[in-house]
Design a protein around this motif. Structure first.
Motif, PDB file in Angstrom:
ATOM      1  N   GLY A 130       0.804  -1.219   0.000  1.00 26.05           N
ATOM      2  CA  GLY A 130       0.000   0.000   0.000  1.00 26.05           C
ATOM      3  C   GLY A 130       0.832   1.261   0.000  1.00 26.05           C
ATOM      4  O   GLY A 130       2.041   1.248  -0.207  1.00 26.05           O
ATOM      5  N   LYS A 131       0.164   2.367   0.239  1.00 31.24           N
ATOM      6  CA  LYS A 131       0.776   3.688   0.137  1.00 31.24           C
ATOM      7  C   LYS A 131       1.947   3.880   1.098  1.00 31.24           C
ATOM      8  O   LYS A 131       2.956   4.474   0.736  1.00 31.24           O
ATOM      9  CB  LYS A 131      -0.299   4.753   0.384  1.00 31.24           C
ATOM     10  CG  LYS A 131       0.171   6.170   0.209  1.00 31.24           C
ATOM     11  CD  LYS A 131      -0.971   7.148   0.405  1.00 31.24           C
ATOM     12  CE  LYS A 131      -0.517   8.579   0.215  1.00 31.24           C
ATOM     13  NZ  LYS A 131      -1.636   9.515   0.372  1.00 31.24           N
ATOM     14  N   ASP A 132       1.834   3.362   2.318  1.00 27.47           N
ATOM     15  CA  ASP A 132       2.885   3.580   3.315  1.00 27.47           C
ATOM     16  C   ASP A 132       4.076   2.633   3.168  1.00 27.47           C
ATOM     17  O   ASP A 132       5.122   2.853   3.763  1.00 27.47           O
ATOM     18  CB  ASP A 132       2.321   3.508   4.729  1.00 27.47           C
ATOM     19  CG  ASP A 132       1.774   2.134   5.088  1.00 27.47           C
ATOM     20  OD1 ASP A 132       1.739   1.232   4.218  1.00 27.47           O
ATOM     21  OD2 ASP A 132       1.363   1.958   6.259  1.00 27.47           O
ATOM     22  N   GLY A 133       3.943   1.562   2.369  1.00 29.43           N
ATOM     23  CA  GLY A 133       5.037   0.614   2.173  1.00 29.43           C
ATOM     24  C   GLY A 133       5.341  -0.239   3.387  1.00 29.43           C
ATOM     25  O   GLY A 133       6.367  -0.904   3.459  1.00 29.43           O
ATOM     26  N   GLU A 134       4.439  -0.256   4.355  1.00 34.72           N
ATOM     27  CA  GLU A 134       4.613  -1.031   5.590  1.00 34.72           C
ATOM     28  C   GLU A 134       3.493  -2.062   5.707  1.00 34.72           C
ATOM     29  O   GLU A 134       2.371  -1.818   5.257  1.00 34.72           O
ATOM     30  CB  GLU A 134       4.551  -0.099   6.808  1.00 34.72           C
ATOM     31  CG  GLU A 134       5.613   0.972   6.833  1.00 34.72           C
ATOM     32  CD  GLU A 134       6.996   0.421   7.089  1.00 34.72           C
ATOM     33  OE1 GLU A 134       7.113  -0.601   7.800  1.00 34.72           O
ATOM     34  OE2 GLU A 134       7.963   0.991   6.550  1.00 34.72           O
ATOM     35  N   PRO A 135       3.765  -3.208   6.322  1.00 34.52           N
ATOM     36  CA  PRO A 135       2.695  -4.207   6.516  1.00 34.52           C
ATOM     37  C   PRO A 135       1.550  -3.637   7.349  1.00 34.52           C
ATOM     38  O   PRO A 135       1.756  -2.828   8.248  1.00 34.52           O
ATOM     39  CB  PRO A 135       3.392  -5.344   7.257  1.00 34.52           C
ATOM     40  CG  PRO A 135       4.844  -5.164   6.977  1.00 34.52           C
ATOM     41  CD  PRO A 135       5.051  -3.683   6.809  1.00 34.52           C
ATOM     42  N   GLY A 136       0.335  -4.064   7.017  1.00 30.33           N
ATOM     43  CA  GLY A 136      -0.854  -3.602   7.737  1.00 30.33           C
ATOM     44  C   GLY A 136      -1.311  -2.253   7.220  1.00 30.33           C
ATOM     45  O   GLY A 136      -1.069  -1.889   6.077  1.00 30.33           O
ATOM     46  N   GLY A 137      -1.970  -1.532   8.070  1.00 28.83           N
ATOM     47  CA  GLY A 137      -2.432  -0.198   7.702  1.00 28.83           C
ATOM     48  C   GLY A 137      -3.919  -0.181   7.387  1.00 28.83           C
ATOM     49  O   GLY A 137      -4.569  -1.215   7.265  1.00 28.83           O
ATOM     50  N   GLU A 138      -4.447   1.026   7.277  1.00 30.11           N
ATOM     51  CA  GLU A 138      -5.866   1.223   6.981  1.00 30.11           C
ATOM     52  C   GLU A 138      -6.010   2.200   5.836  1.00 30.11           C
ATOM     53  O   GLU A 138      -5.102   2.984   5.552  1.00 30.11           O
ATOM     54  CB  GLU A 138      -6.589   1.759   8.221  1.00 30.11           C
ATOM     55  CG  GLU A 138      -6.629   0.790   9.375  1.00 30.11           C
ATOM     56  CD  GLU A 138      -7.375   1.366  10.578  1.00 30.11           C
ATOM     57  OE1 GLU A 138      -8.109   2.362  10.416  1.00 30.11           O
ATOM     58  OE2 GLU A 138      -7.206   0.822  11.672  1.00 30.11           O
ATOM     59  N   ALA A 142      -3.478   0.435   3.575  1.00 29.33           N
ATOM     60  CA  ALA A 142      -3.752  -0.992   3.770  1.00 29.33           C
ATOM     61  C   ALA A 142      -3.069  -1.830   2.702  1.00 29.33           C
ATOM     62  O   ALA A 142      -2.901  -1.406   1.553  1.00 29.33           O
ATOM     63  CB  ALA A 142      -5.258  -1.243   3.744  1.00 29.33           C
ATOM     64  N   ASP A 143      -2.674  -3.040   3.094  1.00 24.72           N
ATOM     65  CA  ASP A 143      -2.075  -3.978   2.150  1.00 24.72           C
ATOM     66  C   ASP A 143      -3.122  -4.439   1.144  1.00 24.72           C
ATOM     67  O   ASP A 143      -4.307  -4.538   1.459  1.00 24.72           O
ATOM     68  CB  ASP A 143      -1.540  -5.208   2.885  1.00 24.72           C
ATOM     69  CG  ASP A 143      -0.421  -4.870   3.868  1.00 24.72           C
ATOM     70  OD1 ASP A 143       0.082  -3.741   3.822  1.00 24.72           O
ATOM     71  OD2 ASP A 143      -0.065  -5.748   4.668  1.00 24.72           O
ATOM     72  N   ILE A 144      -2.660  -4.728  -0.064  1.00 25.54           N
ATOM     73  CA  ILE A 144      -3.513  -5.310  -1.097  1.00 25.54           C
ATOM     74  C   ILE A 144      -2.997  -6.724  -1.318  1.00 25.54           C
ATOM     75  O   ILE A 144      -1.825  -6.917  -1.662  1.00 25.54           O
ATOM     76  CB  ILE A 144      -3.452  -4.477  -2.394  1.00 25.54           C
ATOM     77  CG1 ILE A 144      -3.922  -3.051  -2.113  1.00 25.54           C
ATOM     78  CG2 ILE A 144      -4.289  -5.132  -3.487  1.00 25.54           C
ATOM     79  CD1 ILE A 144      -3.658  -2.083  -3.236  1.00 25.54           C
ATOM     80  N   ASN A 145      -3.855  -7.701  -1.069  1.00 24.25           N
ATOM     81  CA  ASN A 145      -3.467  -9.104  -1.124  1.00 24.25           C
ATOM     82  C   ASN A 145      -4.170  -9.821  -2.266  1.00 24.25           C
ATOM     83  O   ASN A 145      -5.366  -9.613  -2.483  1.00 24.25           O
ATOM     84  CB  ASN A 145      -3.836  -9.790   0.199  1.00 24.25           C
ATOM     85  CG  ASN A 145      -3.239  -9.073   1.377  1.00 24.25           C
ATOM     86  OD1 ASN A 145      -2.038  -8.903   1.489  1.00 24.25           O
ATOM     87  ND2 ASN A 145      -4.104  -8.619   2.291  1.00 24.25           N
ATOM     88  N   ASN A 146      -3.437 -10.696  -2.954  1.00 22.72           N
ATOM     89  CA  ASN A 146      -4.037 -11.365  -4.114  1.00 22.72           C
ATOM     90  C   ASN A 146      -5.188 -12.284  -3.730  1.00 22.72           C
ATOM     91  O   ASN A 146      -6.101 -12.471  -4.520  1.00 22.72           O
ATOM     92  CB  ASN A 146      -2.965 -12.147  -4.912  1.00 22.72           C
ATOM     93  CG  ASN A 146      -2.446 -13.366  -4.179  1.00 22.72           C
ATOM     94  OD1 ASN A 146      -2.175 -13.338  -2.983  1.00 22.72           O
ATOM     95  ND2 ASN A 146      -2.271 -14.440  -4.917  1.00 22.72           N
ATOM     96  N   TRP A 147      -5.207 -12.823  -2.549  1.00 19.95           N
ATOM     97  CA  TRP A 147      -6.294 -13.719  -2.156  1.00 19.95           C
ATOM     98  C   TRP A 147      -7.579 -12.972  -1.799  1.00 19.95           C
ATOM     99  O   TRP A 147      -8.628 -13.570  -1.662  1.00 19.95           O
ATOM    100  CB  TRP A 147      -5.860 -14.628  -1.007  1.00 19.95           C
ATOM    101  CG  TRP A 147      -5.517 -13.904   0.266  1.00 19.95           C
ATOM    102  CD1 TRP A 147      -6.373 -13.570   1.283  1.00 19.95           C
ATOM    103  CD2 TRP A 147      -4.222 -13.411   0.637  1.00 19.95           C
ATOM    104  NE1 TRP A 147      -5.701 -12.895   2.267  1.00 19.95           N
ATOM    105  CE2 TRP A 147      -4.364 -12.791   1.905  1.00 19.95           C
ATOM    106  CE3 TRP A 147      -2.967 -13.437   0.042  1.00 19.95           C
ATOM    107  CZ2 TRP A 147      -3.291 -12.204   2.567  1.00 19.95           C
ATOM    108  CZ3 TRP A 147      -1.919 -12.853   0.718  1.00 19.95           C
ATOM    109  CH2 TRP A 147      -2.084 -12.250   1.960  1.00 19.95           C
TER     110      TRP A 147
END
Length: 150
Positions: A130-138, A142-147
């Motif tokens: 995501g935008k912050d480049g860190e795991p997690g977030g809102e 927030a992370d974008i996951n393929n699943w």
């Protein structure tokens, strides 16, 4: 007979007023639409990340079809553009690689995609941080996951 031809040629085409009206209408529409599109760059980046993930998933599936297995986590997505030299070496690696431009794309925020094989949600996990480049977030962080992509 000649008068009819002259009348037709004078009637053909648009007047200056008609052209001005069309230009004003196009200007008004552009004034309404462009700010709405331009005001959503983060949403556009999220959509682009999802499209890139779909492309990477397709390339990984082609890799598996050719070689019988996915690249390892250590080989990473780089195995889609360069023949791996360590780990489980592919026997039918496609000359030229599996990605069109011959390079692994970065996510829309300029970060590397995270690739894990075997994945905890499917055969492999692909993640954009995501935008912050860190795991997690809102929100946009927030992370974008393929699943999670439909």
């Amino acid at each position: 007979m000649k008068t009819r031809i002259r009348k037709k040629s004078r009637q053909a085409g648009f007047t200056l007023i008609e052209l001005m009206v069309v230009i004003v209408i196009i200007g008004v529409l552009a004034g309404l639409i462009i700010p709405r599109v331009m005001g959503r760059p983060d949403e556009a980046r999220q959509a682009k990340a999802k499209m890139q993930m779909a492309s990477l998933e397709s390339a990984l599936k082609l890799y598996r079809l050719d070689n019988g297995y996915y690249p390892t986590t250590e080989q990473g997505l780089k195995a889609l553009v360069e023949l791996p030299t360590a780990g489980n070496l592919p026997k039918n690696w496609r000359q030229g690689g599996y990605l069109d431009k011959g390079r692994v794309p970065k996510d829309p925020w300029g970060n590397d995609f995270v690739y894990i094989h075997p994945g905890s949600h499917s055969d492999f996990d692909l993640i954009s941080l995501g935008k912050d480049g860190e795991p997690g977030g809102e929100g946009f962080d927030a992370d974008i996951n393929n699943w999670e992509i439909e």
